[in-house]
Design an enzyme around this catalytic site. Structure first.
Site, mmCIF file in Angstrom:
data_model
loop_
_atom_site.group_PDB
_atom_site.id
_atom_site.type_symbol
_atom_site.label_atom_id
_atom_site.label_comp_id
_atom_site.label_asym_id
_atom_site.label_seq_id
_atom_site.Cartn_x
_atom_site.Cartn_y
_atom_site.Cartn_z
ATOM 1 N N ARG A 109 0.813 -1.211 0.000
ATOM 2 C CA ARG A 109 0.000 0.000 0.000
ATOM 3 C C ARG A 109 0.847 1.261 0.000
ATOM 4 O O ARG A 109 0.320 2.364 -0.172
ATOM 5 C CB ARG A 109 -0.858 0.045 1.272
ATOM 6 C CG ARG A 109 -2.135 -0.717 1.155
ATOM 7 C CD ARG A 109 -3.057 -0.375 2.322
ATOM 8 N NE ARG A 109 -4.004 -1.453 2.543
ATOM 9 C CZ ARG A 109 -5.074 -1.647 1.799
ATOM 10 N NH1 ARG A 109 -5.349 -0.834 0.801
ATOM 11 N NH2 ARG A 109 -5.878 -2.649 2.049
ATOM 12 N N ARG A 124 -24.039 4.185 -5.079
ATOM 13 C CA ARG A 124 -24.618 2.962 -4.522
ATOM 14 C C ARG A 124 -25.827 3.250 -3.643
ATOM 15 O O ARG A 124 -25.801 4.138 -2.808
ATOM 16 C CB ARG A 124 -23.564 2.236 -3.674
ATOM 17 C CG ARG A 124 -22.585 1.476 -4.501
ATOM 18 C CD ARG A 124 -21.944 0.385 -3.699
ATOM 19 N NE ARG A 124 -21.012 0.933 -2.726
ATOM 20 C CZ ARG A 124 -19.821 0.406 -2.466
ATOM 21 N NH1 ARG A 124 -19.435 -0.681 -3.091
ATOM 22 N NH2 ARG A 124 -19.031 0.931 -1.567
#
Ligand SMILES: [Zn+2]
Length: 227
Positions: free
Chosen positions: A97, A136
């Site tokens: 990451r 969403r």
């Protein structure tokens, strides 16, 4: 699978912002390449469940509200890559990451006389990510998921399956999504630069339909497409 490649070990890093479709594509690659999908979240869950030493250490940090140090995560990854099913390699999802983690991964693999073969970036522009993540809607009754653009309900604001009201979670509102992306994208860019400098980066257009992204990823890997 016969077509696993010329190399003995194939370590693939899958990169993408939240909403880029990394998890979905990791599963496609797993099935097509016959390599295990190693997601960082699963590493942690397994280590906790099995009560390994690293798992217990990680839990101490988390219980104290602190980030788990990289050496613990790297240790878990080292153990995972030593498992028999990863003898031919693995698809890493959620790691590295940061640039520091990418460097640590290079070292870990160097110890095993291998390296990251390819870092695949599923590239989606930030504003497209906002649209995807912010669009969403979830039904109140059962959590059925809809999307304004990609999967709209037949009747606006109503669940197709049970007729209940569709609501938007706070996490999915555009402002929250933009803030979350702004905090995560710089680290992703660092990791992308790391692999670009190493000549291992392959960019794939993540705005394509899911199946087209899969094909593009396989082409980028030099793996033959079956369809
Ligand atoms: Zn529903």
């Amino acid at each position: 699978m016969a077509r696993r490649g010329r190399r003995a070990v194939s370590v693939i890093v899958l990169l993408g912002a939240p909403g880029a479709g990394k998890g979905t594509q990791a599963e496609v690659l797993r099935d097509r390449l016959g390599l295990p999908h190693v997601a960082t979240g699963d590493l942690f869950r397994t280590a906790f469940r099995e009560g390994t030493e690293l798992g217990r250490e990680a839990q101490r940090f988390m219980a104290a509200g602190q980030l788990v140090p990289d050496d613990i995560t790297i240790g878990m990854l080292r153990e995972r890559l030593a498992a028999p099913d990863a003898a031919a390699g693995a698809i890493l999802d959620g790691f590295p990451r940061t640039a520091a983690q990418a460097a640590a991964l290079d070292e870990l693999l160097l110890d095993r006389a291998t390296a990251v073969d390819a870092a695949l970036l599923i590239d989606v522009p930030a504003e497209d990510l906002v649209l995807r993540l912010a669009g969403r809607w979830i039904c109140e009754a059962a959590g059925h998921v809809y999307h304004e653009v990609t999967n709209p309900p037949r009747e606006a604001g109503r669940c197709d399956l049970d007729g209940s009201r569709l609501i938007q979670r706070a996490d999915d509102e555009a402002t929250t999504v933009r803030a979350r992306l702004a905090s995560q994208l710089p680290a992703l860019e660092e990791v992308v630069d790391h692999y670009e400098r190493a000549g291992r980066l392959r960019r794939v257009d993540g705005r394509l339909p899911i199946a087209a992204v899969s094909e593009a990823l396989l082409v980028a890997l030099g793996a033959e497409s079956r369809s």
